[in-house]
Design a protein around this motif. Structure first.
Motif, PDB file in Angstrom:
ATOM      1  N   LYS A 238       0.761  -1.155   0.081  1.00 28.68           N
ATOM      2  CA  LYS A 238       0.017   0.027  -0.040  1.00 28.68           C
ATOM      3  C   LYS A 238       0.838   1.418   0.033  1.00 28.68           C
ATOM      4  O   LYS A 238       1.863   1.288   0.698  1.00 28.68           O
ATOM      5  CB  LYS A 238      -0.856   0.000   1.205  1.00 28.68           C
TER       6      LYS A 238
ATOM      7  N   SER B  13      -3.945   7.755   0.929  1.00 26.75           N
ATOM      8  CA  SER B  13      -3.545   6.720   0.467  1.00 26.75           C
ATOM      9  C   SER B  13      -3.472   6.895  -1.265  1.00 26.75           C
ATOM     10  O   SER B  13      -4.846   7.504  -1.521  1.00 26.75           O
ATOM     11  CB  SER B  13      -4.499   5.365   0.759  1.00 26.75           C
TER      12      SER B  13
ATOM     13  N   ASP C 188      -3.797   4.496  -3.096  1.00 31.42           N
ATOM     14  CA  ASP C 188      -4.682   3.405  -3.717  1.00 31.42           C
ATOM     15  C   ASP C 188      -6.020   3.468  -3.440  1.00 31.42           C
ATOM     16  O   ASP C 188      -7.029   2.999  -4.372  1.00 31.42           O
ATOM     17  CB  ASP C 188      -4.214   1.989  -3.012  1.00 31.42           C
TER      18      ASP C 188
ATOM     19  N   GLU D 137      -9.390   5.473   2.596  1.00 39.23           N
ATOM     20  CA  GLU D 137      -8.597   4.772   3.712  1.00 39.23           C
ATOM     21  C   GLU D 137      -8.298   5.943   4.774  1.00 39.23           C
ATOM     22  O   GLU D 137      -7.819   7.087   4.303  1.00 39.23           O
ATOM     23  CB  GLU D 137      -7.553   4.239   3.290  1.00 39.23           C
TER      24      GLU D 137
END
Length: 407
Positions: A124, A299, A301, A305
């Protein structure tokens, strides 16, 4: 700095308490709190790149459950900082501290921007917003005798001035070091005679193998200390950072404090101010309820989050001062020692009434004794013991003299 870690724990603890209170109607019974199944493992980042030429540090941990003793360091991450000239500063994990430390020393340069990049071991990726160095503002630190809330003591004052009025937002940390002198310390200790293997052995006096009279204690600030000059006619700070009561034993001998002033931008100041407000709320049902305090890391990705922390690039100025008690107070009584020292006399015999041989044996063999031997006489018919801090300063401080210490 453990503010961010404490904030995360407070967040989960508050939710647990409110849930129990609402479900049972009262909080009069004891309850062992445990994290429920919805616990999130949230990345927690503390990073501050400064204008000091040094190996910079990044702390990466995870939020932890209520029943756990503390956070776990995030290992196996790839960490680097990139500046606006595309210079990459790599960090590596320092095993004994758990911190990520830059491979090479560097410092933040005015006019450049810096960005933190983190890739965890599970792949991550996280990225901070770009930050630039804040203005440099030198500080002055001075101790003053003052009365605060009716108590006499020493007020440590921090002052600074920015004639360009560009600083405005400030965060402070300090570390205090103080000399400890155990007045009942002797260079001799009592041991069991190694040649006497009986159940009621003899005791002998031998030289100590370490310094036990003079030590040095150190404490770091553990609060979020903020100040600002918004709305004032001048960007001038005159700030009381630490008050020490006149009866506090840490100023009885010699005392030193180093204060660090970080100049922040508005965003980082707001983050820490919010964090302070959430982590010091006195009532779980007050108007200020703990919520999620987003920082400037995201994040790459998953934009949804959660990640806690702030990547800060700030100028820092520091100042260390020393003073003795008599430098501040000329006629006042010295503060008492850390505990009330009361020597205890024990009869060194085994069979007659009043004998304390077995007590002496237990104290001598104890690995962490509550009492230590004190006497300047070779005659061991009566043995004198004192509480450990009174005769061995290493029980409350370190006998290693700091490199910066000046007597």
């Amino acid at each position: 700095m453990e503010f961010i870690i404490r904030f995360i724990k407070l967040l989960y603890k508050t939710a647990a308490i409110l849930l129990v209170c609402l479900s049972v109607g009262s909080c009069t019974e004891q309850y062992v709190f445990q994290t429920n199944s919805t616990f999130e493992s949230i990345l927690v980042v503390q990073a501050n790149i400064t204008n000091e030429l040094k190996k910079q540090e990044v702390k990466i941990t995870r939020s932890y459950r209520l029943e756990e003793s503390g956070p776990n360091f995030e290992k196996g991450a790839i960490v680097h900082v990139t500046d606006s000239d595309n210079i990459n500063y790599e960090f590596e994990l320092e095993e004994f501290s758990g911190l990520y430390v830059s491979k090479d020393a560097f410092q933040a340069i005015p006019g450049k921007s810096y960005q933190l990049n983190i890739t965890t071991k599970d792949g991550k990726s996280y990225l901070s917003e770009k930050q630039i160095l804040t203005p440099v503002n030198e500080i002055f630190v001075e101790p003053k005798a003052e009365i605060v809330d009716g108590n006499k003591g020493i007020q440590i004052m921090v002052s600074s001035y920015d004639p360009n009025a560009k600083s405005k937002f400030y965060r402070y940390e300090y570390e205090e070091t103080y000399k400890v002198i155990s007045s009942y310390s002797t260079p001799i200790k009592l041991i069991v005679d190694p040649n006497d293997l009986s159940q009621t052995p003899n005791f002998i006096r031998v030289p100590k193998n370490k310094e036990t009279r003079i030590c040095y204690g150190t404490k770091k600030s553990d609060d979020i200390i903020l100040s600002n000059t918004v709305g004032l006619s001048e960007d001038r700070i005159n700030f009381p950072i630490r008050f020490i009561d006149i009866t506090d034993p840490i100023i009885a001998e010699r005392y030193s404090i180093i204060v660090r002033q970080y100049v922040q931008n508005l965003e980082s100041y707001t983050f820490y101010k919010t964090l302070k407000s959430l982590s010091t709320s006195t009532s779980l049902l007050s108007q200020v309820q703990p919520g999620f305090n987003y920082g400037n890391l995201k994040s790459t990705d998953d934009p949804n989050e959660k990640i806690v922390g702030y990547f800060e690039v700030s100028s820092v100025s520091s100042k260390r001062i020393f003073f003795n008690f008599r430098d501040i107070f000329i006629t006042e009584f010295f503060p008492p020692f850390f505990i009330d020292c009361q020597p205890v006399e024990l009869s060194n015999c085994w069979t007659t009434p009043g004998c304390a041989g077995y007590t002496i044996l237990a104290l001598v063999r104890s690995t962490v004794p509550e009492f230590v031997y004190y006497s300047d006489k070779d005659n061991l018919s009566t043995v004198i013991f004192v509480q450990s801090p009174c005769g061995d300063c290493t029980s409350i401080a370190s006998n290693i003299k700091p490199l910066f210490w000046i007597d």
